[in-house]
Design a protein around this motif. Structure first.
Motif, PDB file in Angstrom:
ATOM      1  N   LYS A   1      16.119  79.465  17.556  1.00 56.65           N
ATOM      2  CA  LYS A   1      14.719  79.552  16.987  1.00 56.65           C
ATOM      3  C   LYS A   1      14.289  78.283  16.401  1.00 56.65           C
ATOM      4  N   ALA A   2      14.741  77.620  15.300  1.00 51.92           N
ATOM      5  CA  ALA A   2      14.245  76.415  15.107  1.00 51.92           C
ATOM      6  C   ALA A   2      13.818  75.216  16.164  1.00 51.92           C
ATOM      7  N   TRP A   3      14.968  75.334  17.103  1.00 51.37           N
ATOM      8  CA  TRP A   3      14.917  74.506  18.308  1.00 51.37           C
ATOM      9  C   TRP A   3      13.684  74.706  19.189  1.00 51.37           C
ATOM     10  N   ILE A   4      13.364  75.930  19.448  1.00 53.58           N
ATOM     11  CA  ILE A   4      12.338  76.386  20.173  1.00 53.58           C
ATOM     12  C   ILE A   4      10.871  76.154  19.341  1.00 53.58           C
ATOM     13  N   ARG A   5      10.942  76.215  17.998  1.00 54.42           N
ATOM     14  CA  ARG A   5       9.767  75.915  17.383  1.00 54.42           C
ATOM     15  C   ARG A   5       9.364  74.457  17.650  1.00 54.42           C
ATOM     16  N   GLY A   6      10.406  73.540  17.817  1.00 54.31           N
ATOM     17  CA  GLY A   6      10.322  72.277  17.556  1.00 54.31           C
ATOM     18  C   GLY A   6      10.007  71.576  18.946  1.00 54.31           C
ATOM     19  N   LEU A   7       9.951  72.520  19.941  1.00 57.78           N
ATOM     20  CA  LEU A   7       9.769  71.796  21.494  1.00 57.78           C
ATOM     21  C   LEU A   7       8.544  71.035  21.716  1.00 57.78           C
ATOM     22  N   ALA A   8       7.482  71.516  20.866  1.00 54.73           N
ATOM     23  CA  ALA A   8       6.009  70.902  21.097  1.00 54.73           C
ATOM     24  C   ALA A   8       6.233  69.375  20.870  1.00 54.73           C
ATOM     25  N   ASP A   9       7.177  69.107  19.946  1.00 58.05           N
ATOM     26  CA  ASP A   9       7.349  67.709  19.575  1.00 58.05           C
ATOM     27  C   ASP A   9       7.768  66.660  20.872  1.00 58.05           C
ATOM     28  N   ALA A  10       8.190  67.237  21.688  1.00 61.90           N
ATOM     29  CA  ALA A  10       8.840  66.411  22.819  1.00 61.90           C
ATOM     30  C   ALA A  10       7.792  66.278  23.767  1.00 61.90           C
ATOM     31  N   VAL A  11       6.570  66.831  23.640  1.00 62.74           N
ATOM     32  CA  VAL A  11       5.566  66.986  24.603  1.00 62.74           C
ATOM     33  C   VAL A  11       4.480  65.885  24.444  1.00 62.74           C
ATOM     34  N   PRO A  12       3.953  65.095  25.172  1.00 58.73           N
ATOM     35  CA  PRO A  12       2.926  64.177  24.786  1.00 58.73           C
ATOM     36  C   PRO A  12       1.432  64.581  24.203  1.00 58.73           C
ATOM     37  N   SER A  13       1.283  65.709  24.421  1.00 60.01           N
ATOM     38  CA  SER A  13       0.204  66.426  23.845  1.00 60.01           C
ATOM     39  C   SER A  13       0.554  67.192  22.437  1.00 60.01           C
ATOM     40  N   LYS A  14       1.817  67.247  22.148  1.00 61.13           N
ATOM     41  CA  LYS A  14       2.196  67.993  20.938  1.00 61.13           C
ATOM     42  C   LYS A  14       1.942  69.368  21.050  1.00 61.13           C
ATOM     43  N   ARG A  15       2.160  70.048  22.288  1.00 60.69           N
ATOM     44  CA  ARG A  15       2.013  71.503  22.230  1.00 60.69           C
ATOM     45  C   ARG A  15       2.751  71.815  23.057  1.00 60.69           C
ATOM     46  N   ILE A  16       2.940  73.272  23.199  1.00 52.16           N
ATOM     47  CA  ILE A  16       3.530  73.929  24.462  1.00 52.16           C
ATOM     48  C   ILE A  16       2.453  74.613  25.477  1.00 52.16           C
ATOM     49  N   GLY A  17       2.868  75.219  26.550  1.00 53.08           N
ATOM     50  CA  GLY A  17       1.597  75.515  27.316  1.00 53.08           C
ATOM     51  C   GLY A  17       1.359  77.078  27.335  1.00 53.08           C
ATOM     52  N   THR A  18       0.560  77.415  27.935  1.00 51.16           N
ATOM     53  CA  THR A  18       0.166  79.008  28.015  1.00 51.16           C
ATOM     54  C   THR A  18       0.614  79.597  29.557  1.00 51.16           C
ATOM     55  N   GLU A  19       0.439  80.916  29.405  1.00 50.37           N
ATOM     56  CA  GLU A  19       0.990  81.423  30.599  1.00 50.37           C
ATOM     57  C   GLU A  19      -0.036  81.333  31.616  1.00 50.37           C
ATOM     58  N   SER A  20      -1.451  81.328  31.051  1.00 52.21           N
ATOM     59  CA  SER A  20      -2.649  81.061  32.029  1.00 52.21           C
ATOM     60  C   SER A  20      -2.640  79.652  32.592  1.00 52.21           C
ATOM     61  N   GLU A  21      -2.180  78.807  31.964  1.00 51.38           N
ATOM     62  CA  GLU A  21      -1.966  77.353  32.579  1.00 51.38           C
ATOM     63  C   GLU A  21      -1.095  77.325  33.744  1.00 51.38           C
ATOM     64  N   VAL A  22       0.031  78.213  33.943  1.00 44.48           N
ATOM     65  CA  VAL A  22       0.792  78.278  34.950  1.00 44.48           C
ATOM     66  C   VAL A  22       0.120  78.891  36.096  1.00 44.48           C
ATOM     67  N   SER A  23      -0.387  80.209  35.533  1.00 42.72           N
ATOM     68  CA  SER A  23      -0.879  81.260  36.653  1.00 42.72           C
ATOM     69  C   SER A  23      -2.241  80.617  37.150  1.00 42.72           C
ATOM     70  N   SER A  24      -2.772  79.732  36.813  1.00 41.18           N
ATOM     71  CA  SER A  24      -4.117  79.043  37.595  1.00 41.18           C
ATOM     72  C   SER A  24      -3.271  78.356  38.627  1.00 41.18           C
ATOM     73  N   ALA A  25      -2.263  77.422  38.165  1.00 40.96           N
ATOM     74  CA  ALA A  25      -1.809  76.462  39.306  1.00 40.96           C
ATOM     75  C   ALA A  25      -1.073  77.506  40.543  1.00 40.96           C
ATOM     76  N   ILE A  26      -0.541  78.598  40.168  1.00 46.62           N
ATOM     77  CA  ILE A  26      -0.038  79.473  41.090  1.00 46.62           C
ATOM     78  C   ILE A  26      -1.207  80.036  41.801  1.00 46.62           C
ATOM     79  N   CYS A  27      -2.020  80.434  41.391  1.00 45.02           N
ATOM     80  CA  CYS A  27      -3.445  81.180  42.042  1.00 45.02           C
ATOM     81  C   CYS A  27      -3.829  79.959  43.230  1.00 45.02           C
ATOM     82  N   PHE A  28      -3.978  78.890  42.575  1.00 42.91           N
ATOM     83  CA  PHE A  28      -4.593  77.757  43.529  1.00 42.91           C
ATOM     84  C   PHE A  28      -3.749  77.549  44.612  1.00 42.91           C
ATOM     85  N   LEU A  29      -2.398  77.516  44.449  1.00 47.02           N
ATOM     86  CA  LEU A  29      -1.548  77.001  45.769  1.00 47.02           C
ATOM     87  C   LEU A  29      -1.430  78.529  46.568  1.00 47.02           C
ATOM     88  N   LEU A  30      -1.556  79.521  46.049  1.00 47.49           N
ATOM     89  CA  LEU A  30      -1.970  80.959  47.102  1.00 47.49           C
ATOM     90  C   LEU A  30      -3.446  80.712  48.112  1.00 47.49           C
TER      91      LEU A  30
END
Length: 288
Positions: free
Chosen positions: A208-237
């Motif tokens: 749990k502690a590791w998961i909560r700290g994942l955002a620190d390794a992303v340049p934007s300092k956040r994790i993504g949302t499901e809809s940010e993945v879905s929008s890319a999937i729908c575009f590719l379809l």
């Protein structure tokens, strides 16, 4: 409320699109977005109760969905399920190969059964779904396939079984794009990085502690949302991606491009997209 897609209304009107692993997480979100854009969504997964729950959500929102319990690791069951979907809905125009799963472990602690189970789920199952859909339908009608992989560039320490399977799926994507392209079939993949999804709640307490700290390794300092993945999937379809095939799109905020040597400053001017009106924050981020 309804799904707030960035794509035009009615984009997938009259099209049947299969989403494996559609009972939760990114699969559930993608199924909702596709349905909001007019698709008849065929939900495939191992747990009927989860599929039926998402089917009910989509229908409550005014969309069209059906559910098909299926273990994608079983060749005969996959063939029968694809046949059943085609009989019910006619030609299938899209496949989202999202179903997958893994467990955390260093390589030295993975036995053969555990290794083969993850590879069958994350690689073989996706191959079987794509092959059956191609042979039974898309070789005659064309279509688009999007495989969901993961950020495994540079290895996947702690989940080497999944990393190996996902790398294999990237290569399968490239090969299928060449072999099936003459039939009008496009095959691409998306590689989500760290996404706030229900799957995060399935990992053991010591992570749990590791998961909560994942955002620190992303340049934007956040994790993504499901809809940010879905929008890319729908575009590719979509027709807008009609000349894109054999590619893998990384959806990870640039995390896989970075280097531990390069310091990440405090982020600013960050925008987040979350068009999924039924999105639920993983419990791990709301716990004390």
């Amino acid at each position: 409320m309804s799904y707030q897609s960035i794509l035009r209304p009615g984009l997938f009107d009259g099209q049947t699109i299969i989403v494996t692993g559609g009972g939760s997480g990114i699969g559930r979100c993608t199924a909702h977005e596709l349905a909001s854009l007019g698709a008849q969504v065929a939900l495939v997964g191992r747990k009927p109760e989860k599929l039926d729950a998402v089917k009910g959500e989509i229908e409550e929102d005014g969309g069209k969905a059906s559910s098909y319990p299926c273990d994608i690791r079983d060749e005969d069951v996959v063939a029968a399920t694809v046949k059943q979907i085609l009989a019910a809905h006619g030609p299938v125009k899209g496949l989202v190969n999202n179903a997958g799963g893994q467990f955390p472990s260093p390589l030295a602690g993975i036995n053969q059964k555990g290794w083969e189970t993850v590879v069958r789920t994350n690689l073989t199952g996706g191959f079987l779904m794509a092959r059956e859909l191609y042979n039974q339908s898309m070789s005659k009608t064309g279509g688009a396939i999007v495989n969901i992989v993961a950020d495994m560039w540079g290895g996947m320490p702690g989940m080497g079984h999944s990393g190996a399977a996902r790398a294999g799926m990237v290569n399968f994507t490239q090969t299928a794009a060449v072999e099936w392209g003459a039939c009008g079939v496009r095959v691409n993949a998306v590689a989500p990085g760290w996404i706030a999804s229900s799957g995060m709640d399935t990992y053991p307490d010591q992570m749990k502690a590791w998961i909560r700290g994942l955002a620190d390794a992303v340049p934007s300092k956040r994790i993504g949302t499901e809809s940010e993945v879905s929008s890319a999937i729908c575009f590719l379809l979509s027709p807008g991606a009609s000349f894109i095939s054999g590619d893998t799109l990384r959806i990870d905020g640039g995390a896989s491009q970075g280097s531990r040597v390069w310091p990440l400053p405090k982020a600013k001017n960050i925008e987040v997209f979350n068009g999924f009106h039924r999105a639920v924050t993983p419990k791990i981020f709301s716990e004390d």
